[in-house]
Design a protein around this motif. Structure first.
Motif, PDB file in Angstrom:
ATOM      1  N   LYS A 141       0.909  -1.317   0.173  1.00 30.96           N
ATOM      2  CA  LYS A 141      -0.036  -0.004   0.152  1.00 30.96           C
ATOM      3  C   LYS A 141       0.960   1.234  -0.035  1.00 30.96           C
ATOM      4  CE  LYS A 141      -3.978  -2.172  -0.095  1.00 30.96           C
ATOM      5  NZ  LYS A 141      -4.729  -2.029  -1.245  1.00 30.96           N
ATOM      6  N   SER A 142       2.086   1.115   0.651  1.00 26.43           N
ATOM      7  CA  SER A 142       3.034   2.362   0.774  1.00 26.43           C
ATOM      8  C   SER A 142       4.540   1.718   0.593  1.00 26.43           C
ATOM      9  CB  SER A 142       2.776   3.249   1.896  1.00 26.43           C
ATOM     10  OG  SER A 142       3.685   4.107   1.905  1.00 26.43           O
ATOM     11  N   TRP A 143       5.143   2.418  -0.410  1.00 29.14           N
ATOM     12  CA  TRP A 143       6.828   1.837  -0.319  1.00 29.14           C
ATOM     13  C   TRP A 143       7.579   2.486   0.914  1.00 29.14           C
ATOM     14  CZ3 TRP A 143       8.029  -2.400  -2.447  1.00 29.14           C
ATOM     15  CH2 TRP A 143       7.223  -2.840  -3.496  1.00 29.14           C
ATOM     16  N   ASP A 144       6.939   3.626   1.562  1.00 34.46           N
ATOM     17  CA  ASP A 144       7.751   3.921   2.579  1.00 34.46           C
ATOM     18  C   ASP A 144       8.253   2.880   3.522  1.00 34.46           C
ATOM     19  OD1 ASP A 144       8.465   5.138   5.063  1.00 34.46           O
ATOM     20  OD2 ASP A 144       7.147   6.836   4.809  1.00 34.46           O
ATOM     21  N   PRO A 145       9.172   2.589   3.942  1.00 29.56           N
ATOM     22  CA  PRO A 145       9.849   1.402   4.531  1.00 29.56           C
ATOM     23  C   PRO A 145       9.045   1.478   6.089  1.00 29.56           C
ATOM     24  CG  PRO A 145      11.459   2.510   3.723  1.00 29.56           C
ATOM     25  CD  PRO A 145      10.498   3.387   3.342  1.00 29.56           C
ATOM     26  N   SER A 146       8.684   2.656   6.641  1.00 25.60           N
ATOM     27  CA  SER A 146       7.902   2.614   7.782  1.00 25.60           C
ATOM     28  C   SER A 146       6.707   1.676   7.747  1.00 25.60           C
ATOM     29  CB  SER A 146       7.712   4.086   8.458  1.00 25.60           C
ATOM     30  OG  SER A 146       6.821   4.652   7.445  1.00 25.60           O
ATOM     31  N   GLN A 147       6.112   1.663   6.678  1.00 30.94           N
ATOM     32  CA  GLN A 147       4.845   0.766   6.550  1.00 30.94           C
ATOM     33  C   GLN A 147       5.067  -0.697   6.349  1.00 30.94           C
ATOM     34  OE1 GLN A 147       1.998   2.734   7.252  1.00 30.94           O
ATOM     35  NE2 GLN A 147       3.690   4.138   7.597  1.00 30.94           N
ATOM     36  N   ALA A 148       6.294  -1.180   6.179  1.00 30.94           N
ATOM     37  CA  ALA A 148       6.527  -2.642   5.957  1.00 30.94           C
ATOM     38  C   ALA A 148       6.143  -3.528   7.160  1.00 30.94           C
ATOM     39  CB  ALA A 148       8.098  -2.743   6.055  1.00 30.94           C
ATOM     40  N   ASP A 149       5.794  -4.671   6.554  1.00 27.51           N
ATOM     41  CA  ASP A 149       4.965  -5.654   7.342  1.00 27.51           C
ATOM     42  C   ASP A 149       5.570  -7.340   6.976  1.00 27.51           C
ATOM     43  OD1 ASP A 149       3.374  -6.664   9.395  1.00 27.51           O
ATOM     44  OD2 ASP A 149       1.636  -5.949   8.454  1.00 27.51           O
ATOM     45  N   ILE A 150       5.206  -7.979   7.797  1.00 22.05           N
ATOM     46  CA  ILE A 150       5.889  -9.330   7.651  1.00 22.05           C
ATOM     47  C   ILE A 150       4.924 -10.241   6.801  1.00 22.05           C
ATOM     48  CG2 ILE A 150       7.073  -9.370  10.042  1.00 22.05           C
ATOM     49  CD1 ILE A 150       4.660 -10.745  11.080  1.00 22.05           C
ATOM     50  N   GLY A 151       5.103 -11.333   6.579  1.00 20.99           N
ATOM     51  CA  GLY A 151       4.384 -12.333   5.918  1.00 20.99           C
ATOM     52  C   GLY A 151       4.463 -12.107   4.512  1.00 20.99           C
ATOM     53  N   HIS A 152       3.484 -11.832   3.728  1.00 19.79           N
ATOM     54  CA  HIS A 152       3.235 -11.922   2.130  1.00 19.79           C
ATOM     55  C   HIS A 152       3.845 -10.378   1.943  1.00 19.79           C
ATOM     56  CE1 HIS A 152       0.594 -15.624   1.624  1.00 19.79           C
ATOM     57  NE2 HIS A 152       0.258 -15.247   2.777  1.00 19.79           N
TER      58      HIS A 152
ATOM     59  N   ASN B 183       3.711   5.145  11.697  1.00 21.75           N
ATOM     60  CA  ASN B 183       2.587   4.706  12.002  1.00 21.75           C
ATOM     61  C   ASN B 183       2.216   3.294  11.469  1.00 21.75           C
ATOM     62  OD1 ASN B 183       1.776   5.466   9.670  1.00 21.75           O
ATOM     63  ND2 ASN B 183      -0.200   6.259  10.008  1.00 21.75           N
ATOM     64  N   GLY B 184       3.324   2.510  10.961  1.00 15.67           N
ATOM     65  CA  GLY B 184       3.295   1.644  10.252  1.00 15.67           C
ATOM     66  C   GLY B 184       2.772   0.287  11.273  1.00 15.67           C
ATOM     67  N   PRO B 185       2.464  -0.976  10.620  1.00 12.42           N
ATOM     68  CA  PRO B 185       1.743  -1.930  11.119  1.00 12.42           C
ATOM     69  C   PRO B 185       2.703  -2.632  12.441  1.00 12.42           C
ATOM     70  CG  PRO B 185       2.179  -2.481   9.224  1.00 12.42           C
ATOM     71  CD  PRO B 185       2.258  -1.138   9.005  1.00 12.42           C
ATOM     72  N   GLN B 186       4.196  -2.407  12.163  1.00 14.85           N
ATOM     73  CA  GLN B 186       5.068  -2.900  13.054  1.00 14.85           C
ATOM     74  C   GLN B 186       5.888  -1.978  14.072  1.00 14.85           C
ATOM     75  OE1 GLN B 186       5.449  -6.411  13.590  1.00 14.85           O
ATOM     76  NE2 GLN B 186       3.924  -6.800  11.996  1.00 14.85           N
ATOM     77  N   ALA B 187       5.200  -0.717  13.914  1.00 15.72           N
ATOM     78  CA  ALA B 187       6.059   0.117  14.488  1.00 15.72           C
ATOM     79  C   ALA B 187       6.180   0.086  16.172  1.00 15.72           C
ATOM     80  CB  ALA B 187       5.344   1.831  14.254  1.00 15.72           C
ATOM     81  N   GLY B 188       5.191  -0.426  16.626  1.00 10.18           N
ATOM     82  CA  GLY B 188       5.028  -0.886  18.021  1.00 10.18           C
ATOM     83  C   GLY B 188       6.605  -1.724  18.699  1.00 10.18           C
TER      84      GLY B 188
ATOM     85  N   ASP C 224      10.697  -0.769 -11.493  1.00  7.51           N
ATOM     86  CA  ASP C 224      10.359  -0.180 -12.739  1.00  7.51           C
ATOM     87  C   ASP C 224       8.969   0.426 -12.692  1.00  7.51           C
ATOM     88  OD1 ASP C 224       9.867  -0.408 -15.409  1.00  7.51           O
ATOM     89  OD2 ASP C 224      10.463  -1.913 -15.966  1.00  7.51           O
ATOM     90  N   ALA C 225       8.752   1.520 -12.578  1.00 10.29           N
ATOM     91  CA  ALA C 225       7.461   2.214 -12.456  1.00 10.29           C
ATOM     92  C   ALA C 225       6.771   2.160 -13.762  1.00 10.29           C
ATOM     93  CB  ALA C 225       7.787   3.609 -12.118  1.00 10.29           C
ATOM     94  N   ALA C 226       7.490   2.076 -14.810  1.00 10.38           N
ATOM     95  CA  ALA C 226       6.860   2.080 -16.236  1.00 10.38           C
ATOM     96  C   ALA C 226       5.912   0.951 -16.298  1.00 10.38           C
ATOM     97  CB  ALA C 226       7.581   2.508 -17.168  1.00 10.38           C
ATOM     98  N   ALA C 227       6.756  -0.214 -16.026  1.00  5.43           N
ATOM     99  CA  ALA C 227       6.000  -1.620 -15.978  1.00  5.43           C
ATOM    100  C   ALA C 227       5.197  -1.905 -14.807  1.00  5.43           C
ATOM    101  CB  ALA C 227       7.094  -2.658 -16.131  1.00  5.43           C
ATOM    102  N   SER C 228       4.996  -1.423 -13.844  1.00 10.45           N
ATOM    103  CA  SER C 228       4.259  -1.493 -12.585  1.00 10.45           C
ATOM    104  C   SER C 228       2.886  -0.813 -12.698  1.00 10.45           C
ATOM    105  CB  SER C 228       5.213  -1.233 -11.504  1.00 10.45           C
ATOM    106  OG  SER C 228       6.463  -1.989 -11.169  1.00 10.45           O
ATOM    107  N   SER C 229       2.016  -1.645 -11.909  1.00 11.02           N
ATOM    108  CA  SER C 229       0.810  -0.965 -11.876  1.00 11.02           C
ATOM    109  C   SER C 229       0.262  -1.446 -10.500  1.00 11.02           C
ATOM    110  CB  SER C 229      -0.265  -1.444 -12.994  1.00 11.02           C
ATOM    111  OG  SER C 229      -1.535  -0.993 -12.785  1.00 11.02           O
ATOM    112  N   ALA C 230      -0.007  -0.402  -9.617  1.00  9.29           N
ATOM    113  CA  ALA C 230      -0.509  -0.683  -8.269  1.00  9.29           C
ATOM    114  C   ALA C 230      -1.660  -1.545  -8.334  1.00  9.29           C
ATOM    115  CB  ALA C 230      -0.772   0.598  -7.533  1.00  9.29           C
TER     116      ALA C 230
END
Length: 504
Positions: free
Chosen positions: A44-55, A125-130, A191-197
């Motif tokens: 949902k966001s490439w800001d590393p503060s928003q990183a989560d585990i699993g998938h 305020n990411g999912p693992q910030a705690g 590769d931003a040109a080839a990617s689509s969120a």
């Protein structure tokens, strides 16, 4: 239409059309140095503060480096940190950093950059910030940092090897653009040109990467496919190289000679978030939560959802954990009469209404809904896109929800589920029993006391029904002929570093 019929229809359509993914190039026909993965969710966001585990892990690993690398067997290796050491009371870690590392925009990695990224994670305020709440980072010199913790954490290396230390370029850190366009020092370049969120994320090999051994492919593509039947079809047709399936689709994959990687990581069940009754007043009473646990026919669920594959349980800790207590698995036998009695004792005579986000598999919603309705609990299932399901649970909007959580080590599991800032203690519940155990660990974080307090917490979580596990589920990951991989300890799917071409 039931799932087996949908699968059969999907395969027939696949044979007739030749491709279930419009515009996709089959992986088997592509360069063998391309890797195409079927991903259940997207970032949902490439800001590393928003990183989560699993998938989420393999996606972030494509473009970002951690300070510490976690191997498939759960051991630790140097990465951007060449060495690290915790002090005796597990409250301060000193890390020596790698020199000569460049981000893909030309910026250099050093201690100041490492601190900026860690500060960004701590303040985010990411999912693992705690997991780093209250921590402070200091620069000792150009190649050394220290991380000081408020409370002891003997497994800080785990968090620094998973979500807490992805390093973004200092030029991109803090900018709005980082949310959509990641810039790291990792093995691949976005590769931003080839990617689509929401559809696919594409990465190309970083020609200047400092560790060539991690680059096994010229290009890596993550195709976002929330539907398991679509993932099966794509795997069988060669449009993707590897993906996660389930018990209803795995037999077809095995019959077509796909390689299975079986990993017993998760338990599945209901997460009761609202133990204070702020969203749903009925859930404040522990007897009501216990009534839910007794109302669930776990063997019937296991048969309907997992074809009987799995292991029934009432507790959140794995059998291999020092916190495991076999007696706790007998806490909540299926007992409608007992469930109704507890509802009456909990001031919810006749039942109550409960709203939860709909699980992606409608069979779960139907079977579980009927079981709870039998004791007077009327579930309203709110439709949520499968790709957004995890995030929806963490919004704080729902009193409860279905999910699968991995069975971590005692410390990781406690910090995930029981601490006020735990990533799955969404509404920050507290209790004197938990507080006493956590305070004990602040004074004595030895392995002996950790195991003892984990047992206390496990019993409390079970008997207070903060979580209501149904069973432990097998993760059924499959790969085609052209790639191989390895299961990752305590993670649902393999890490990106574990993939390699087979030469076929």
């Amino acid at each position: 239409m039931n799932l087996s019929k949908r699968i059969g229809a999907g395969l027939v359509a696949l044979a007739l059309a030749g491709s279930a993914l419009t515009g996709a190039t089959p992986a088997l026909a592509a360069n063998k140095t391309d890797l195409v993965l079927g991903s259940l969710i997207d970032v949902k966001s490439w800001d590393p503060s928003q990183a989560d585990i699993g998938h989420m892990a393999p996606l972030y690993q494509a473009v970002y480096d951690n300070l510490i690398l976690r191997t498939p067997d759960g051991k630790y290796k140097p990465n951007l940190a060449t060495s690290w050491k915790l002090n005796a009371d597990n409250t301060e870690m000193t890390l020596k950093l790698r020199t000569g590392v460049k981000f893909t925009d030309g910026a250099s990695f050093d201690a100041t950059v490492a601190k900026a990224n860690l500060d960004n994670f701590i303040k985010g305020n990411g999912p693992q910030a705690g997991t780093l709440t209250g921590a402070t980072v200091a620069v000792v010199d150009a190649t050394t940092i220290t991380i000081k913790l408020v409370d002891p954490n003997p497994e800080l290396a785990y968090y620094l090897s998973t979500t807490d230390s992805y390093m973004a370029s200092p030029k991109a850190l803090g900018t709005a653009g980082l949310k959509t366009t990641p810039v790291g020092s990792g093995p691949y370049i976005f590769d931003a040109a080839a990617s689509s969120a929401g559809s696919q994320e594409v990465f190309t090999a970083n020609p200047n990467y400092w560790d060539k051994s991690k680059i096994k492919f010229k290009k890596v593509t993550f195709k976002v496919m929330s539907d398991v039947t679509a993932r099966l079809n794509a795997l069988l047709s060669g449009q993707i190289d590897a993906t996660l399936l389930d018990t209803k689709t795995s037999e077809t994959a095995k019959s077509r000679k796909m390689t299975q990687y079986l990993n017993n990581v998760d338990w599945q069940g209901i997460l009761i978030f609202d133990r204070a009754g702020k969203i749903n007043p009925a859930l404040k009473n522990v007897k009501v939560r216990q009534a839910i646990a007794h109302a669930i026919n776990r063997p019937a669920l296991l048969k309907a959802l997992q074809n009987g594959q799995g292991e029934l349980t009432n507790q959140v800790f794995a059998k291999s954990s020092p916190a495991y207590d076999a007696a706790l698995d007998k806490t909540y036998p299926f007992d409608i009469k007992k469930a109704k009695q507890l509802l009456t004792e909990g001031n919810a005579t006749g039942g109550f209404d409960l709203t939860m986000p709909a699980w992606p598999d409608p069979t779960m919603n139907a079977v579980l809904g009927d079981q709870l309705k039998a004791v007077g609990i009327n579930v309203t299932w709110t439709q949520v896109p499968a790709a957004d399901y995890r995030n929806a649970l963490k919004t704080g909007k729902y009193a409860a929800g279905l999910f699968q959580l991995f069975q971590g080590t005692p410390w990781v599991a406690i910090n995930q589920m029981a601490t006020p800032n735990g990533s799955w203690n969404v509404l920050k519940s507290t209790d004197p029993v938990i507080d006493r155990a956590l305070n004990s660990l602040k004074d004595d974080a030895s392995e002996k006391n950790l195991n003892a307090q984990a047992k206390v917490i496990n019993r409390f979580l079970t008997e207070s029904a903060w979580y209501i596990p149904f069973y432990r589920v097998p993760q059924l990951f499959f790969a085609g002929a052209r790639v191989k991989t390895a299961n990752q300890a305590q993670n649902a799917i393999p890490y990106l570093y574990s993939y390699a071409p087979t030469g076929k």
